[in-house]
Design an enzyme around this catalytic site. Structure first.
Site, PDB file in Angstrom:
ATOM      1  N   ASP A   1     -83.965 -57.165 -64.036  1.00  0.00           N
ATOM      2  CA  ASP A   1     -83.743 -56.623 -62.693  1.00  0.00           C
ATOM      3  C   ASP A   1     -84.672 -57.289 -61.687  1.00  0.00           C
ATOM      4  O   ASP A   1     -85.205 -56.651 -60.788  1.00  0.00           O
ATOM      5  CB  ASP A   1     -83.940 -55.090 -62.694  1.00  0.00           C
ATOM      6  CG  ASP A   1     -83.628 -54.477 -61.333  1.00  0.00           C
ATOM      7  OD1 ASP A   1     -82.904 -55.123 -60.546  1.00  0.00           O
ATOM      8  OD2 ASP A   1     -84.118 -53.374 -61.047  1.00  0.00           O
TER       9      ASP A   1
ATOM     10  N   ASP B   1     -79.290 -58.434 -57.331  1.00  0.00           N
ATOM     11  CA  ASP B   1     -79.789 -57.075 -57.591  1.00  0.00           C
ATOM     12  C   ASP B   1     -78.613 -56.117 -57.722  1.00  0.00           C
ATOM     13  O   ASP B   1     -78.187 -55.550 -56.719  1.00  0.00           O
ATOM     14  CB  ASP B   1     -80.730 -56.659 -56.460  1.00  0.00           C
ATOM     15  CG  ASP B   1     -81.455 -55.366 -56.752  1.00  0.00           C
ATOM     16  OD1 ASP B   1     -81.435 -54.921 -57.912  1.00  0.00           O
ATOM     17  OD2 ASP B   1     -82.054 -54.808 -55.830  1.00  0.00           O
TER      18      ASP B   1
ATOM     19  N   HIS C   1     -79.110 -52.752 -63.974  1.00  0.00           N
ATOM     20  CA  HIS C   1     -78.465 -51.591 -63.339  1.00  0.00           C
ATOM     21  C   HIS C   1     -77.193 -51.989 -62.602  1.00  0.00           C
ATOM     22  O   HIS C   1     -77.136 -52.984 -61.902  1.00  0.00           O
ATOM     23  CB  HIS C   1     -79.431 -50.815 -62.435  1.00  0.00           C
ATOM     24  CG  HIS C   1     -79.942 -51.557 -61.241  1.00  0.00           C
ATOM     25  ND1 HIS C   1     -79.257 -51.598 -60.046  1.00  0.00           N
ATOM     26  CD2 HIS C   1     -81.074 -52.265 -61.034  1.00  0.00           C
ATOM     27  CE1 HIS C   1     -79.968 -52.295 -59.165  1.00  0.00           C
ATOM     28  NE2 HIS C   1     -81.063 -52.721 -59.734  1.00  0.00           N
TER      29      HIS C   1
ATOM     30  N   HIS D   1     -81.694 -56.365 -51.408  1.00  0.00           N
ATOM     31  CA  HIS D   1     -81.224 -55.230 -50.579  1.00  0.00           C
ATOM     32  C   HIS D   1     -80.650 -55.643 -49.226  1.00  0.00           C
ATOM     33  O   HIS D   1     -80.568 -54.820 -48.314  1.00  0.00           O
ATOM     34  CB  HIS D   1     -82.347 -54.207 -50.338  1.00  0.00           C
ATOM     35  CG  HIS D   1     -82.888 -53.593 -51.593  1.00  0.00           C
ATOM     36  ND1 HIS D   1     -83.873 -52.642 -51.584  1.00  0.00           N
ATOM     37  CD2 HIS D   1     -82.572 -53.778 -52.899  1.00  0.00           C
ATOM     38  CE1 HIS D   1     -84.142 -52.279 -52.832  1.00  0.00           C
ATOM     39  NE2 HIS D   1     -83.378 -52.970 -53.642  1.00  0.00           N
TER      40      HIS D   1
ATOM     41  N   GLU E   1     -80.162 -46.973 -60.267  1.00  0.00           N
ATOM     42  CA  GLU E   1     -81.562 -47.398 -60.179  1.00  0.00           C
ATOM     43  C   GLU E   1     -82.048 -47.327 -58.740  1.00  0.00           C
ATOM     44  O   GLU E   1     -83.180 -46.956 -58.462  1.00  0.00           O
ATOM     45  CB  GLU E   1     -81.711 -48.831 -60.715  1.00  0.00           C
ATOM     46  CG  GLU E   1     -83.160 -49.293 -60.863  1.00  0.00           C
ATOM     47  CD  GLU E   1     -83.751 -49.892 -59.606  1.00  0.00           C
ATOM     48  OE1 GLU E   1     -84.976 -49.991 -59.517  1.00  0.00           O
ATOM     49  OE2 GLU E   1     -82.991 -50.256 -58.680  1.00  0.00           O
ATOM     50  N   GLU E   2     -81.174 -47.705 -57.805  1.00  0.00           N
ATOM     51  CA  GLU E   2     -81.624 -47.910 -56.428  1.00  0.00           C
ATOM     52  C   GLU E   2     -82.063 -46.648 -55.701  1.00  0.00           C
ATOM     53  O   GLU E   2     -83.011 -46.670 -54.941  1.00  0.00           O
ATOM     54  CB  GLU E   2     -80.521 -48.604 -55.609  1.00  0.00           C
ATOM     55  CG  GLU E   2     -80.177 -50.019 -56.082  1.00  0.00           C
ATOM     56  CD  GLU E   2     -81.310 -51.005 -55.884  1.00  0.00           C
ATOM     57  OE1 GLU E   2     -82.403 -50.619 -55.452  1.00  0.00           O
ATOM     58  OE2 GLU E   2     -81.075 -52.203 -56.176  1.00  0.00           O
TER      59      GLU E   2
HETATM   60 ZN   LIG Z   1     -82.587 -53.777 -58.786  1.00  0.00          ZN
END
Ligand SMILES: [Zn+2]
Length: 454
Positions: free
Chosen positions: A351, A289, A277, A421, A323-324
């Site tokens: 991912d 990520d 993503h 994140h 995606e997030e």
């Molecule tokens: Zn991800």
């Protein structure tokens, strides 16, 4: 079997295997990627020149434009965009938070959760109620929770060898914590960051509100901050917590999945997807990520093309959007596939970080799984030992309803949640060889899927 005979037999087997066309090609794929891959430099550009790519942001749009251009430069047969509408949440000015313990004021690092509402402009200050589960919260009841800030402090279970299992066991606090607390009259929630590390980095992530329940602000606190708050609450349950955040949800924005394609030479109607993503959280650079997964996916097609491999089936590298905080790209991709009557036989997603490859998780029928597991002797020499039932990936998930077999690339998971994140998910955290080994692993699997189907 006699010992000497056994030796001769095993030599014969190894020898035969070394000569098999598949094993020769897989060796070439690894050689190509480990020698010539530009994927690490691509990742540098994506993370450092473009930077964070939260859905609806300028960074996300730049990433769409750049990956489209990048795939066009690779000479793929077709590069196209798929329009999707995405949530557009913005963080606003940096959050402020502190623990007020008598005269003592201790600043702690927090980050608003994606989708959260803001606090009132002057912030919120209230007493804190610490819990480790929703059950514990419900047992306390409205009497003890009303007017307070609920502090969720159940850590990720450090005894789980697979850190994704530990994450799954704790992330309900982040996703639904605000709603559960608001049901009992809380005014805000603070959640311990989803990481096994003890440090000062708050880890953001998605959260949801339920309809009919008041929307209260929600933020993640660093694990060190959580430890400190918990310890101080034991000494003084009457202390207060202050936080202020300025986030906001704007109207949905127009965005895109980016797709690069190499047409199949024998069965062009059978499609194999490899993707990651393109969007990321806003406080880091989205390196592990999931800049890694995107660059690896483009590298899969580049490397196969560079080797002159003409796939039988159609191969697509897909940069999924959102995606997030919404999954609109993944859902949209499957919708387009259905509308266009496309036959996706397999989808591979990366991912889970750009770390050393360990294998692939498979979502499919037992027969389909067995076919892929039979390729293990070809992949195990490259460190891919964990091939079996598992999870695919969020973005490719919606393809399952069309009968697509899903493969989730599994790198080593021990360090992923240090970065996940958080502000430190930056380019420097990704290792070049590990990134390339991941791309080569995915290319090897895609090659086998293309040659043999499922
Ligand atoms: Zn991800």
């Amino acid at each position: 079997m006699k010992k000497r005979l056994l030796l001769a037999f095993s030599l014969l087997v190894t020898g035969a295997q070394a000569q098999s066309p598949d094993s020769v090609t897989i060796r070439k794929i690894y050689n190509e990627v480990l020698t010539n891959s530009p994927s690490y430099e691509w990742l540098r550009h994506l993370t450092q020149k473009i930077g964070p790519r939260l859905s609806g942001s300028e960074g996300a749009q730049k990433a769409v434009d750049w990956t489209k251009q990048l795939m066009e430069q690779q000479g793929f047969d077709r590069v196209f965009l798929q329009e999707v509408m995405v949530p557009h949440w913005v963080r606003g000015a940096k959050e402020v938070a502190y623990i007020q313990n008598g005269n003592q004021k201790i600043t702690v690092p927090i980050a608003a959760l994606g989708g959260s509402v803001a606090t009132p402009a002057k912030g919120i200050e209230a007493q804190v109620i610490e819990v480790k589960s929703f059950q514990e919260l419900r047992d306390l009841g409205t009497g003890k929770v009303k007017g307070k800030i609920v502090f969720y402090n159940r850590p990720m279970d450090p005894t789980k060898l697979n850190t994704f299992e530990a994450y799954a066991g704790a992330v309900d606090q982040r996703g639904n914590g605000a709603t559960e607390a608001a049901r009992l009259g809380a005014v805000g929630t603070i959640v311990r960051s989803m990481t096994t590390a003890l440090d000062d980095n708050p880890h953001t992530g998605g959260m949801r509100y339920a309809t009919g329940v008041p929307l209260i602000p929600a933020a993640a606190i660093s694990t060190n901050g959580a430890e400190r708050l918990s310890k101080m609450l034991k000494d003084n349950p009457g202390l207060t917590f202050y936080f202020k955040q300025n986030c906001e949800t704007l109207p949905d924005a127009k965005s895109y999945n980016v797709v690069g394609e190499i047409k199949g030479s024998e069965k062009p109607d059978e499609i194999i997807v490899v993707g990651g993503h393109l969007d990321s959280w806003d406080i880091g650079q989205g390196a592990h990520d999931d800049g890694s997964g995107c660059m690896q996916s483009i590298e899969v097609l580049r490397a196969l093309k560079a080797l002159g491999i003409k796939p039988k089936r159609t191969l697509r590298a897909v940069m999924f959007m959102n995606e997030e905080n919404g999954l609109r790209g993944g859902i949209g991709y499957a919708d387009y596939a259905k509308k266009n009557n496309e036959n996706h036989i397999a989808a591979v997603e990366s991912d889970n970080g750009g770390f050393t490859p360990r294998g692939f998780g498979i979502v499919g029928t037992p027969e389909q799984r067995a076919k892929a597991i039979a390729w293990k002797p070809l992949l195990a020499p490259y460190g891919l030992h964990e091939i079996g039932a598992g999870s695919g990936g969020a973005d490719i998930g919606p393809l399952a309803q069309l009968g697509t077999v899903l493969f989730g690339f599994k790198p080593d998971s021990q360090r992923y949640f240090d970065f996940h994140h958080a502000g430190i998910d930056r380019f420097e955290g990704v290792n070049k060889r590990e990134l390339e080994l991941g791309a080569a692993s995915m290319a090897a699997l895609v090659y086998l899927l293309d040659q043999h189907g499922l």
